[in-house]
Design a protein around this motif. Structure first.
Motif, PDB file in Angstrom:
ATOM      1  N   THR A  46       1.655   6.077   8.814  1.00  0.00           N
ATOM      2  CA  THR A  46       0.775   6.267   7.699  1.00  0.00           C
ATOM      3  C   THR A  46      -0.797   6.414   8.059  1.00  0.00           C
ATOM      4  O   THR A  46      -1.105   6.309   9.255  1.00  0.00           O
ATOM      5  N   LYS A  47      -1.241   7.203   7.179  1.00  0.00           N
ATOM      6  CA  LYS A  47      -2.838   7.069   7.495  1.00  0.00           C
ATOM      7  C   LYS A  47      -3.615   5.881   6.688  1.00  0.00           C
ATOM      8  O   LYS A  47      -3.338   5.924   5.609  1.00  0.00           O
ATOM      9  N   ILE A  48      -4.641   5.379   7.451  1.00  0.00           N
ATOM     10  CA  ILE A  48      -5.193   4.281   6.730  1.00  0.00           C
ATOM     11  C   ILE A  48      -6.851   4.810   6.639  1.00  0.00           C
ATOM     12  O   ILE A  48      -7.515   5.240   7.360  1.00  0.00           O
ATOM     13  N   LYS A  49      -6.820   4.522   5.341  1.00  0.00           N
ATOM     14  CA  LYS A  49      -8.319   4.737   4.788  1.00  0.00           C
ATOM     15  C   LYS A  49      -8.889   3.356   4.014  1.00  0.00           C
ATOM     16  O   LYS A  49      -8.324   3.062   3.048  1.00  0.00           O
ATOM     17  N   ASP A  50     -10.173   3.217   4.604  1.00  0.00           N
ATOM     18  CA  ASP A  50     -10.724   1.896   3.810  1.00  0.00           C
ATOM     19  C   ASP A  50      -9.681   0.682   3.891  1.00  0.00           C
ATOM     20  O   ASP A  50      -9.315   0.121   2.767  1.00  0.00           O
ATOM     21  N   SER A  51      -9.188   0.498   4.980  1.00  0.00           N
ATOM     22  CA  SER A  51      -8.030  -0.583   5.228  1.00  0.00           C
ATOM     23  C   SER A  51      -6.854  -0.437   4.564  1.00  0.00           C
ATOM     24  O   SER A  51      -5.964  -1.125   4.373  1.00  0.00           O
ATOM     25  N   PRO A  53      -3.126   2.091   3.450  1.00  0.00           N
ATOM     26  CA  PRO A  53      -2.553   3.221   3.526  1.00  0.00           C
ATOM     27  C   PRO A  53      -2.662   4.249   2.364  1.00  0.00           C
ATOM     28  O   PRO A  53      -2.834   3.983   1.346  1.00  0.00           O
ATOM     29  N   VAL A  54      -2.818   5.601   2.887  1.00  0.00           N
ATOM     30  CA  VAL A  54      -3.132   6.758   1.974  1.00  0.00           C
ATOM     31  C   VAL A  54      -1.995   7.821   2.164  1.00  0.00           C
ATOM     32  O   VAL A  54      -1.946   8.825   1.281  1.00  0.00           O
ATOM     33  N   SER A  55      -1.055   7.549   2.944  1.00  0.00           N
ATOM     34  CA  SER A  55       0.232   8.597   3.076  1.00  0.00           C
ATOM     35  C   SER A  55       1.240   7.581   3.627  1.00  0.00           C
ATOM     36  O   SER A  55       0.978   6.562   4.140  1.00  0.00           O
ATOM     37  N   ILE A  56       2.439   8.418   3.607  1.00  0.00           N
ATOM     38  CA  ILE A  56       3.323   7.833   3.980  1.00  0.00           C
ATOM     39  C   ILE A  56       4.533   8.908   4.941  1.00  0.00           C
ATOM     40  O   ILE A  56       4.462  10.082   4.255  1.00  0.00           O
ATOM     41  N   GLY A  57       5.148   8.741   5.731  1.00  0.00           N
ATOM     42  CA  GLY A  57       6.060   9.445   6.658  1.00  0.00           C
ATOM     43  C   GLY A  57       6.877   8.901   7.063  1.00  0.00           C
ATOM     44  O   GLY A  57       6.836   7.513   7.505  1.00  0.00           O
ATOM     45  N   PHE A  58       8.305   9.364   7.107  1.00  0.00           N
ATOM     46  CA  PHE A  58       9.408   8.858   7.666  1.00  0.00           C
ATOM     47  C   PHE A  58      10.289   9.871   8.270  1.00  0.00           C
ATOM     48  O   PHE A  58      10.633  10.993   7.714  1.00  0.00           O
ATOM     49  N   CYS A  59      10.713   9.712   9.740  1.00  0.00           N
ATOM     50  CA  CYS A  59      11.509  10.630  10.355  1.00  0.00           C
ATOM     51  C   CYS A  59      12.578   9.762  11.077  1.00  0.00           C
ATOM     52  O   CYS A  59      12.428   8.363  11.344  1.00  0.00           O
ATOM     53  N   GLY A 113       0.799  -1.121  -0.056  1.00  0.00           N
ATOM     54  CA  GLY A 113      -0.105  -0.119   0.021  1.00  0.00           C
ATOM     55  C   GLY A 113       0.738   1.279   0.005  1.00  0.00           C
ATOM     56  O   GLY A 113       0.472   2.428  -0.710  1.00  0.00           O
ATOM     57  N   LEU A 114       2.034   1.253   0.659  1.00  0.00           N
ATOM     58  CA  LEU A 114       2.815   2.358   0.801  1.00  0.00           C
ATOM     59  C   LEU A 114       3.523   2.705  -0.765  1.00  0.00           C
ATOM     60  O   LEU A 114       3.862   3.725  -0.943  1.00  0.00           O
ATOM     61  N   LYS A 115       3.921   1.615  -1.355  1.00  0.00           N
ATOM     62  CA  LYS A 115       4.531   1.637  -2.687  1.00  0.00           C
ATOM     63  C   LYS A 115       3.335   2.196  -3.478  1.00  0.00           C
ATOM     64  O   LYS A 115       3.654   2.971  -4.276  1.00  0.00           O
ATOM     65  N   ASN A 116       2.162   1.773  -3.396  1.00  0.00           N
ATOM     66  CA  ASN A 116       1.043   2.398  -4.237  1.00  0.00           C
ATOM     67  C   ASN A 116       0.935   3.861  -3.848  1.00  0.00           C
ATOM     68  O   ASN A 116       0.822   4.826  -4.907  1.00  0.00           O
ATOM     69  N   VAL A 117       1.188   4.337  -2.708  1.00  0.00           N
ATOM     70  CA  VAL A 117       0.925   5.719  -2.544  1.00  0.00           C
ATOM     71  C   VAL A 117       2.298   6.540  -3.377  1.00  0.00           C
ATOM     72  O   VAL A 117       1.978   7.573  -3.931  1.00  0.00           O
ATOM     73  N   LEU A 118       3.511   5.864  -3.016  1.00  0.00           N
ATOM     74  CA  LEU A 118       4.568   6.496  -3.666  1.00  0.00           C
ATOM     75  C   LEU A 118       4.323   6.512  -5.201  1.00  0.00           C
ATOM     76  O   LEU A 118       4.902   7.431  -5.874  1.00  0.00           O
ATOM     77  N   ASP A 119       3.933   5.528  -5.715  1.00  0.00           N
ATOM     78  CA  ASP A 119       3.787   5.388  -7.355  1.00  0.00           C
ATOM     79  C   ASP A 119       2.832   6.801  -7.749  1.00  0.00           C
ATOM     80  O   ASP A 119       2.916   6.948  -8.891  1.00  0.00           O
ATOM     81  N   SER A 120       1.717   6.989  -6.755  1.00  0.00           N
ATOM     82  CA  SER A 120       0.932   7.960  -7.367  1.00  0.00           C
ATOM     83  C   SER A 120       1.591   9.396  -7.121  1.00  0.00           C
ATOM     84  O   SER A 120       1.043  10.490  -7.428  1.00  0.00           O
ATOM     85  N   ILE A 121       2.765   9.597  -6.485  1.00  0.00           N
ATOM     86  CA  ILE A 121       3.419  10.957  -6.211  1.00  0.00           C
ATOM     87  C   ILE A 121       4.693  10.946  -6.685  1.00  0.00           C
ATOM     88  O   ILE A 121       5.595   9.924  -6.907  1.00  0.00           O
ATOM     89  N   LEU A 139       7.526  13.057   3.561  1.00  0.00           N
ATOM     90  CA  LEU A 139       5.850  13.085   3.899  1.00  0.00           C
ATOM     91  C   LEU A 139       5.270  13.003   2.667  1.00  0.00           C
ATOM     92  O   LEU A 139       5.711  14.014   1.701  1.00  0.00           O
ATOM     93  N   GLY A 140       4.383  12.119   2.334  1.00  0.00           N
ATOM     94  CA  GLY A 140       3.503  12.261   1.248  1.00  0.00           C
ATOM     95  C   GLY A 140       2.099  11.644   1.365  1.00  0.00           C
ATOM     96  O   GLY A 140       1.864  10.961   2.165  1.00  0.00           O
ATOM     97  N   VAL A 141       1.298  12.157   0.631  1.00  0.00           N
ATOM     98  CA  VAL A 141      -0.122  11.837   0.703  1.00  0.00           C
ATOM     99  C   VAL A 141      -0.434  11.278  -0.882  1.00  0.00           C
ATOM    100  O   VAL A 141      -0.076  12.280  -1.721  1.00  0.00           O
TER     101      VAL A 141
END
Length: 155
Positions: free
Chosen positions: A50-55, A57-63, A15-23, A78-80
Protein backbone atom coordinates in the motif's frame (compact mmCIF):
# COMPACT_ATOMS: atom_id res chain seq x y z
CA UNK A 1 8.07 8.93 -3.14
CA UNK A 2 8.61 5.18 -3.19
CA UNK A 3 9.33 5.28 0.53
CA UNK A 4 5.64 5.85 1.24
CA UNK A 5 4.89 2.47 -0.35
CA UNK A 6 5.34 -0.50 1.92
CA UNK A 7 4.08 -3.95 2.75
CA UNK A 8 0.73 -4.03 4.52
CA UNK A 9 0.45 -4.68 8.25
CA UNK A 10 -2.67 -5.52 10.26
CA UNK A 11 -3.05 -1.90 11.43
CA UNK A 12 -3.80 -0.94 7.78
CA UNK A 13 -6.95 -3.07 7.49
CA UNK A 14 -9.57 -0.38 8.09
CA UNK A 15 -7.76 2.08 5.84
CA UNK A 16 -7.56 -0.54 3.06
CA UNK A 17 -11.31 -1.16 3.41
CA UNK A 18 -11.88 2.60 3.03
CA UNK A 19 -9.85 2.53 -0.19
CA UNK A 20 -11.90 -0.42 -1.46
CA UNK A 21 -15.16 1.32 -0.56
CA UNK A 22 -14.13 4.27 -2.77
CA UNK A 23 -13.53 2.14 -5.89
CA UNK A 24 -14.98 -0.91 -7.66
CA UNK A 25 -12.14 -3.40 -7.22
CA UNK A 26 -13.81 -5.93 -4.90
CA UNK A 27 -16.18 -5.57 -1.91
CA UNK A 28 -14.32 -4.51 1.24
CA UNK A 29 -16.06 -7.18 3.32
CA UNK A 30 -14.06 -9.81 1.38
CA UNK A 31 -10.73 -8.35 2.51
CA UNK A 32 -10.50 -10.06 5.92
CA UNK A 33 -10.69 -13.53 4.36
CA UNK A 34 -8.44 -12.66 1.42
CA UNK A 35 -5.65 -11.20 3.56
CA UNK A 36 -5.81 -13.49 6.62
CA UNK A 37 -3.20 -15.97 5.35
CA UNK A 38 -0.76 -13.12 4.64
CA UNK A 39 -1.28 -11.62 8.11
CA UNK A 40 -1.16 -14.88 10.11
CA UNK A 41 1.18 -17.29 8.27
CA UNK A 42 4.84 -16.24 8.41
CA UNK A 43 5.53 -18.52 5.43
CA UNK A 44 2.82 -16.98 3.25
CA UNK A 45 4.12 -16.05 -0.20
CA UNK A 46 1.24 -13.63 -0.77
CA UNK A 47 2.27 -9.98 -1.00
CA UNK A 48 -0.02 -7.11 0.00
CA UNK A 49 1.27 -3.55 -0.35
CA UNK A 50 0.00 0.00 0.00
CA UNK A 51 0.93 3.65 -0.30
CA UNK A 52 0.62 5.69 2.90
CA UNK A 53 -0.38 9.35 2.70
CA UNK A 54 -1.06 11.42 5.83
CA UNK A 55 -0.63 8.21 7.88
CA UNK A 56 -3.43 6.44 5.98
CA UNK A 57 -3.44 3.81 3.21
CA UNK A 58 -4.52 5.35 -0.11
CA UNK A 59 -3.96 2.32 -2.34
CA UNK A 60 -4.05 -1.46 -2.27
CA UNK A 61 -2.05 -4.07 -4.15
CA UNK A 62 -2.07 -7.85 -3.95
CA UNK A 63 -0.03 -10.45 -5.78
CA UNK A 64 0.71 -14.12 -5.19
CA UNK A 65 2.82 -16.82 -6.78
CA UNK A 66 1.38 -18.84 -9.65
CA UNK A 67 1.22 -22.43 -8.44
CA UNK A 68 3.67 -24.88 -10.03
CA UNK A 69 5.81 -22.11 -11.52
CA UNK A 70 9.33 -21.02 -10.70
CA UNK A 71 9.38 -17.34 -9.86
CA UNK A 72 6.13 -16.27 -11.55
CA UNK A 73 3.74 -13.99 -9.66
CA UNK A 74 0.25 -12.86 -10.62
CA UNK A 75 -0.97 -9.37 -9.70
CA UNK A 76 -4.53 -10.03 -8.57
CA UNK A 77 -5.48 -6.56 -7.39
CA UNK A 78 -4.30 -2.98 -7.75
CA UNK A 79 -6.42 -0.01 -6.74
CA UNK A 80 -5.99 3.62 -5.79
CA UNK A 81 -8.40 5.68 -3.69
CA UNK A 82 -10.86 7.34 -6.10
CA UNK A 83 -9.90 10.89 -5.11
CA UNK A 84 -6.23 10.26 -5.96
CA UNK A 85 -6.57 8.36 -9.23
CA UNK A 86 -4.51 9.68 -12.12
CA UNK A 87 -1.82 11.13 -9.84
CA UNK A 88 0.84 8.47 -10.58
CA UNK A 89 0.29 6.31 -7.50
CA UNK A 90 -0.59 3.22 -9.56
CA UNK A 91 2.66 3.45 -11.54
CA UNK A 92 4.67 3.88 -8.34
CA UNK A 93 2.88 0.89 -6.80
CA UNK A 94 3.88 -1.18 -9.84
CA UNK A 95 7.51 -0.03 -9.59
CA UNK A 96 7.49 -1.03 -5.92
CA UNK A 97 6.13 -4.55 -6.49
CA UNK A 98 8.36 -5.20 -9.53
CA UNK A 99 11.40 -4.16 -7.50
CA UNK A 100 10.29 -6.18 -4.46
CA UNK A 101 9.78 -9.34 -6.53
CA UNK A 102 13.07 -8.84 -8.40
CA UNK A 103 14.97 -8.50 -5.11
CA UNK A 104 13.43 -11.78 -3.95
CA UNK A 105 14.69 -13.49 -7.12
CA UNK A 106 11.37 -13.83 -8.94
CA UNK A 107 11.29 -13.72 -12.74
CA UNK A 108 7.92 -12.79 -14.13
CA UNK A 109 4.86 -10.75 -13.16
CA UNK A 110 1.61 -11.32 -14.97
CA UNK A 111 -1.67 -9.41 -14.86
CA UNK A 112 -5.02 -10.73 -16.02
CA UNK A 113 -7.46 -8.14 -17.27
CA UNK A 114 -10.43 -7.85 -19.59
CA UNK A 115 -10.61 -7.01 -23.27
CA UNK A 116 -13.84 -5.02 -22.76
CA UNK A 117 -14.09 -1.30 -23.44
CA UNK A 118 -14.47 -0.60 -19.69
CA UNK A 119 -10.92 -1.89 -19.22
CA UNK A 120 -9.30 0.11 -22.03
CA UNK A 121 -7.56 2.48 -19.58
CA UNK A 122 -6.39 -0.49 -17.52
CA UNK A 123 -4.82 -2.09 -20.59
CA UNK A 124 -3.18 1.20 -21.61
CA UNK A 125 -1.81 1.55 -18.06
CA UNK A 126 0.06 -1.77 -18.25
CA UNK A 127 1.22 -1.17 -21.83
CA UNK A 128 2.68 2.19 -20.75
CA UNK A 129 4.61 0.35 -18.03
CA UNK A 130 6.15 -1.95 -20.67
CA UNK A 131 3.97 -4.97 -20.05
CA UNK A 132 3.62 -7.22 -23.09
CA UNK A 133 0.21 -8.47 -24.17
CA UNK A 134 1.15 -12.14 -23.87
CA UNK A 135 -2.17 -13.91 -24.42
CA UNK A 136 -5.81 -13.38 -25.22
CA UNK A 137 -8.36 -16.02 -24.23
CA UNK A 138 -11.59 -15.36 -26.09
CA UNK A 139 -14.85 -15.25 -24.13
CA UNK A 140 -13.05 -16.10 -20.88
CA UNK A 141 -14.96 -13.92 -18.38
CA UNK A 142 -18.23 -14.32 -20.26
CA UNK A 143 -19.42 -14.52 -23.85
CA UNK A 144 -17.84 -11.58 -25.67
CA UNK A 145 -15.50 -10.66 -22.79
CA UNK A 146 -11.93 -11.81 -23.41
CA UNK A 147 -9.22 -12.34 -20.84
CA UNK A 148 -6.12 -10.32 -21.76
CA UNK A 149 -2.92 -11.42 -20.05
CA UNK A 150 -0.05 -8.98 -19.68
CA UNK A 151 3.44 -10.07 -18.64
CA UNK A 152 6.72 -8.44 -17.72
CA UNK A 153 10.08 -10.16 -17.30
CA UNK A 154 11.66 -8.91 -14.07
CA UNK A 155 15.15 -10.15 -14.81
Amino acid sequence: TMNDIRLVSSCDLQGLKNVLDSIELFPSELLDDMISDYLTDVDSEDIWFTKIKDSKPVSIGFCAPEKLTEGTYNLYALGVCSSLQGSGIGSKMMAFIENHLKQKGHRLLIVDTSGSSEFLLTRKFYEKLNYTKAAVIRDFWKEGDDKVVYAKKLK
